[in-house]
Write a protein that holds these residues in place. Sequence first.
Motif, PDB file in Angstrom:
ATOM      1  N   VAL A   1       0.861  -1.186   0.000  1.00  0.00           N
ATOM      2  CA  VAL A   1       0.000   0.000   0.000  1.00  0.00           C
ATOM      3  C   VAL A   1       0.896   1.234   0.000  1.00  0.00           C
ATOM      4  CG1 VAL A   1      -2.012  -1.098   1.032  1.00  0.00           C
ATOM      5  CG2 VAL A   1      -0.202  -0.238   2.503  1.00  0.00           C
ATOM      6  N   ASP A   2       0.289   2.413  -0.018  1.00  0.00           N
ATOM      7  CA  ASP A   2       1.075   3.615  -0.269  1.00  0.00           C
ATOM      8  C   ASP A   2       2.113   3.906   0.805  1.00  0.00           C
ATOM      9  OD1 ASP A   2      -0.750   4.259   1.676  1.00  0.00           O
ATOM     10  OD2 ASP A   2      -1.550   6.036   0.676  1.00  0.00           O
ATOM     11  N   TYR A   3       1.883   3.482   2.054  1.00  0.00           N
ATOM     12  CA  TYR A   3       2.798   3.869   3.118  1.00  0.00           C
ATOM     13  C   TYR A   3       3.908   2.854   3.375  1.00  0.00           C
ATOM     14  CZ  TYR A   3      -0.490   0.915   5.756  1.00  0.00           C
ATOM     15  OH  TYR A   3      -1.311  -0.117   6.179  1.00  0.00           O
ATOM     16  N   ASN A   4       3.918   1.706   2.713  1.00  0.00           N
ATOM     17  CA  ASN A   4       4.990   0.742   2.976  1.00  0.00           C
ATOM     18  C   ASN A   4       5.606   0.184   1.698  1.00  0.00           C
ATOM     19  OD1 ASN A   4       3.018  -1.013   2.077  1.00  0.00           O
ATOM     20  ND2 ASN A   4       2.879  -2.205   3.962  1.00  0.00           N
ATOM     21  N   GLY A   5       5.499   0.937   0.585  1.00  0.00           N
ATOM     22  CA  GLY A   5       6.049   0.461  -0.674  1.00  0.00           C
ATOM     23  C   GLY A   5       7.560   0.519  -0.745  1.00  0.00           C
ATOM     24  N   SER A   6       8.179   1.473  -0.055  1.00  0.00           N
ATOM     25  CA  SER A   6       9.630   1.612  -0.097  1.00  0.00           C
ATOM     26  C   SER A   6      10.275   0.682   0.919  1.00  0.00           C
ATOM     27  CB  SER A   6      10.040   3.057   0.201  1.00  0.00           C
ATOM     28  OG  SER A   6       9.550   3.932  -0.804  1.00  0.00           O
ATOM     29  N   LEU A   7      11.154  -0.185   0.435  1.00  0.00           N
ATOM     30  CA  LEU A   7      11.900  -1.083   1.305  1.00  0.00           C
ATOM     31  C   LEU A   7      13.384  -0.918   1.012  1.00  0.00           C
ATOM     32  CD1 LEU A   7       9.959  -4.494   1.417  1.00  0.00           C
ATOM     33  CD2 LEU A   7      10.239  -2.817   3.248  1.00  0.00           C
ATOM     34  N   ALA A   8      14.083  -0.281   1.909  1.00  0.00           N
ATOM     35  CA  ALA A   8      15.529  -0.136   1.762  1.00  0.00           C
ATOM     36  C   ALA A   8      16.211  -1.488   1.969  1.00  0.00           C
ATOM     37  CB  ALA A   8      16.054   0.878   2.777  1.00  0.00           C
ATOM     38  N   THR A   9      17.492  -1.562   1.671  1.00  0.00           N
ATOM     39  CA  THR A   9      18.246  -2.774   1.925  1.00  0.00           C
ATOM     40  C   THR A   9      18.197  -3.111   3.415  1.00  0.00           C
ATOM     41  OG1 THR A   9      19.724  -2.236   0.101  1.00  0.00           O
ATOM     42  CG2 THR A   9      20.502  -3.882   1.672  1.00  0.00           C
ATOM     43  N   ASN A  10      17.829  -4.346   3.715  1.00  0.00           N
ATOM     44  CA  ASN A  10      17.697  -4.866   5.080  1.00  0.00           C
ATOM     45  C   ASN A  10      16.486  -4.305   5.827  1.00  0.00           C
ATOM     46  OD1 ASN A  10      19.986  -6.560   4.924  1.00  0.00           O
ATOM     47  ND2 ASN A  10      21.327  -4.824   5.404  1.00  0.00           N
ATOM     48  N   ALA A  11      15.605  -3.580   5.142  1.00  0.00           N
ATOM     49  CA  ALA A  11      14.390  -3.082   5.777  1.00  0.00           C
ATOM     50  C   ALA A  11      13.298  -4.143   5.734  1.00  0.00           C
ATOM     51  CB  ALA A  11      13.909  -1.809   5.093  1.00  0.00           C
ATOM     52  N   SER A  12      12.402  -4.073   6.715  1.00  0.00           N
ATOM     53  CA  SER A  12      11.313  -5.048   6.818  1.00  0.00           C
ATOM     54  C   SER A  12       9.974  -4.347   6.888  1.00  0.00           C
ATOM     55  CB  SER A  12      11.490  -5.920   8.073  1.00  0.00           C
ATOM     56  OG  SER A  12      12.685  -6.645   8.050  1.00  0.00           O
ATOM     57  N   THR A  13       8.933  -5.062   6.522  1.00  0.00           N
ATOM     58  CA  THR A  13       7.572  -4.611   6.737  1.00  0.00           C
ATOM     59  C   THR A  13       6.734  -5.818   7.111  1.00  0.00           C
ATOM     60  OG1 THR A  13       5.744  -3.297   5.827  1.00  0.00           O
ATOM     61  CG2 THR A  13       6.777  -4.887   4.348  1.00  0.00           C
ATOM     62  N   THR A  14       5.690  -5.586   7.889  1.00  0.00           N
ATOM     63  CA  THR A  14       4.827  -6.679   8.346  1.00  0.00           C
ATOM     64  C   THR A  14       3.415  -6.471   7.829  1.00  0.00           C
ATOM     65  OG1 THR A  14       6.144  -7.029  10.347  1.00  0.00           O
ATOM     66  CG2 THR A  14       3.910  -7.906  10.349  1.00  0.00           C
ATOM     67  N   ILE A  15       2.866  -7.509   7.232  1.00  0.00           N
ATOM     68  CA  ILE A  15       1.491  -7.502   6.758  1.00  0.00           C
ATOM     69  C   ILE A  15       0.749  -8.637   7.449  1.00  0.00           C
ATOM     70  CG2 ILE A  15       2.184  -6.525   4.543  1.00  0.00           C
ATOM     71  CD1 ILE A  15       1.884  -9.289   3.298  1.00  0.00           C
ATOM     72  N   GLY A  16      -0.559  -8.659   7.315  1.00  0.00           N
ATOM     73  CA  GLY A  16      -1.314  -9.722   7.974  1.00  0.00           C
ATOM     74  C   GLY A  16      -2.650  -9.959   7.307  1.00  0.00           C
ATOM     75  N   PHE A  17      -3.258 -11.089   7.647  1.00  0.00           N
ATOM     76  CA  PHE A  17      -4.550 -11.416   7.062  1.00  0.00           C
ATOM     77  C   PHE A  17      -5.287 -12.413   7.947  1.00  0.00           C
ATOM     78  CE2 PHE A  17      -1.666 -14.634   5.431  1.00  0.00           C
ATOM     79  CZ  PHE A  17      -2.400 -15.812   5.495  1.00  0.00           C
ATOM     80  N   ASN A  18      -6.598 -12.453   7.778  1.00  0.00           N
ATOM     81  CA  ASN A  18      -7.423 -13.533   8.284  1.00  0.00           C
ATOM     82  C   ASN A  18      -7.752 -14.464   7.126  1.00  0.00           C
ATOM     83  OD1 ASN A  18      -7.530 -12.625  10.919  1.00  0.00           O
ATOM     84  ND2 ASN A  18      -9.376 -11.415  10.587  1.00  0.00           N
ATOM     85  N   GLY A  19      -7.848 -15.753   7.413  1.00  0.00           N
ATOM     86  CA  GLY A  19      -8.130 -16.714   6.367  1.00  0.00           C
ATOM     87  C   GLY A  19      -9.056 -17.811   6.846  1.00  0.00           C
ATOM     88  N   SER A  20      -9.463 -18.654   5.917  1.00  0.00           N
ATOM     89  CA  SER A  20     -10.282 -19.824   6.240  1.00  0.00           C
ATOM     90  C   SER A  20      -9.510 -21.084   5.888  1.00  0.00           C
ATOM     91  CB  SER A  20     -11.615 -19.778   5.477  1.00  0.00           C
ATOM     92  OG  SER A  20     -11.398 -19.826   4.076  1.00  0.00           O
ATOM     93  N   TRP A  21      -9.809 -22.170   6.575  1.00  0.00           N
ATOM     94  CA  TRP A  21      -9.155 -23.444   6.320  1.00  0.00           C
ATOM     95  C   TRP A  21     -10.115 -24.573   6.661  1.00  0.00           C
ATOM     96  CZ3 TRP A  21      -7.905 -27.076  10.244  1.00  0.00           C
ATOM     97  CH2 TRP A  21      -8.209 -26.662  11.533  1.00  0.00           C
ATOM     98  N   SER A  22      -9.803 -25.742   6.150  1.00  0.00           N
ATOM     99  CA  SER A  22     -10.611 -26.932   6.425  1.00  0.00           C
ATOM    100  C   SER A  22      -9.707 -28.142   6.334  1.00  0.00           C
ATOM    101  CB  SER A  22     -11.769 -27.055   5.428  1.00  0.00           C
ATOM    102  OG  SER A  22     -12.519 -28.240   5.660  1.00  0.00           O
ATOM    103  N   GLY A  23      -9.705 -28.943   7.364  1.00  0.00           N
ATOM    104  CA  GLY A  23      -8.897 -30.149   7.366  1.00  0.00           C
ATOM    105  C   GLY A  23      -7.507 -29.936   7.899  1.00  0.00           C
ATOM    106  N   SER A  24      -6.718 -29.098   7.247  1.00  0.00           N
ATOM    107  CA  SER A  24      -5.369 -28.795   7.721  1.00  0.00           C
ATOM    108  C   SER A  24      -4.985 -27.389   7.283  1.00  0.00           C
ATOM    109  CB  SER A  24      -4.352 -29.811   7.176  1.00  0.00           C
ATOM    110  OG  SER A  24      -4.269 -29.730   5.765  1.00  0.00           O
TER     111      SER A  24
END
Length: 449
Positions: free
Chosen positions: A97-120
Amino acid sequence: MSARRRILAVLGGAAAALCLVTGLIAVQASAAAGCRVAYAVASQWNGGFGASITVTNLGDPLSSWQLRWSFTAGQTVTQGWNATFSQSGSTVTAVNVDYNGSLATNASTTIGFNGSWSGSNPVPSAFTLNGVTCTGSVTGSPSTSPSTSPSPTPSITPTSTPGPPPTGLVGWATQGGGTTGGGNASATTVTSSSALTSAASGTNPAVVRVSGTISCSGMIRVGSNKTIVGNSGAVISGCGLNVSEASNVIIRNLTFRNWNDDAINVQYSTRVWIDHNTLSNGYDGAIDVKRASDYVTVSWNHVHSHDKTMLLGHSDDNGGEDRGRLRVTYHHNYFDGTNQRHPRVRFGNPVHVYNNYYRNVGGYGVASTEGAGVLVECNYFENTGDPYHLGEGDSGPGSLVARNNHMTGSGAGQTGGSVASIPYPYTCDTPSQVKSIVTSGAGAGRISV
């Protein structure tokens, strides 16, 4: 099912660039390229789960990025944050997204999500960043020197001690992808308000250790992906911490005194854990959560010599932002001779109040107002004439369900209505034992950091 945390670190070389979005930068063969991915299942329940992904760019700086992986057991992404998610069959693509597009060398960003699963729900086996397989190594030669951070001021002392892992996190802060704060980032120790302000700013993962007494006024803003933790005896005097428009924040093991606004204010923020702090003698709220905030756990705090303790939802007129949010867990807190708002709740449903110890509370314990739904269970109320009720002041009533509470020299309380179900696993301590459990464990200085 109990929450699980799995970390995946993948090693490898370059692969062909695969771009789903026009304008993404393809990795040139002559450029340095490489990445590392940590994938964590922060919480899991029947049919659903929350995950966080930390992406580290090891190659040349990027101005935009896309992360891609494939699920192998039919999982699907249902909701995401800090990236734009799309899924085609088993393949998932997350674009910055607009605020985390730039990643310098050795820089990190964290994203996340909710998901669905069945069985495993197996962990994905490989990730690509802008078409390059994330392997933890770098191919090619850097075209630019890695960026370095400016030299810290003398009052900031970098250390290699990692911050405390989020051991013991229970409740709403486990949802929505979970709460890890600064994670395993190297810690920075601060001894002044200016150093704390600098270290707590921005969105890069950081562990900030407070040492000694920091005297200040007003509020110090805390950015996303931060752990603010006190060394033994750490005190913040005269001011508070403002978690505003942030996500993934942990505040632990601090003593707050004589703040002139709030001690800890959370607004427009999600995934926040406030744990094992001691708070006293402040002006306004000790720990206030408001303005569309969500997924918050307030645990093992000791509040004494104070009036307005914990407000959830600041105004009867803010339902447009707050309905469907303000989901907070309050557990194992010690309300020690305080007066009101333990908590006072607007709109949030379900709000979970369990295993807290209320001693000599002067005004009231818990108030459910403005359509909120509050579950009050397994608490210990001692010499608290009004343990819980519906409505407060000019605020209309909400719903409140009370069960398995221990009462000693306390009133009966007022209940009514129903409350939405609690989605996460937890264990209620035996109510009659909550007093001894909480008094021996709540507050700053009771955990190893």
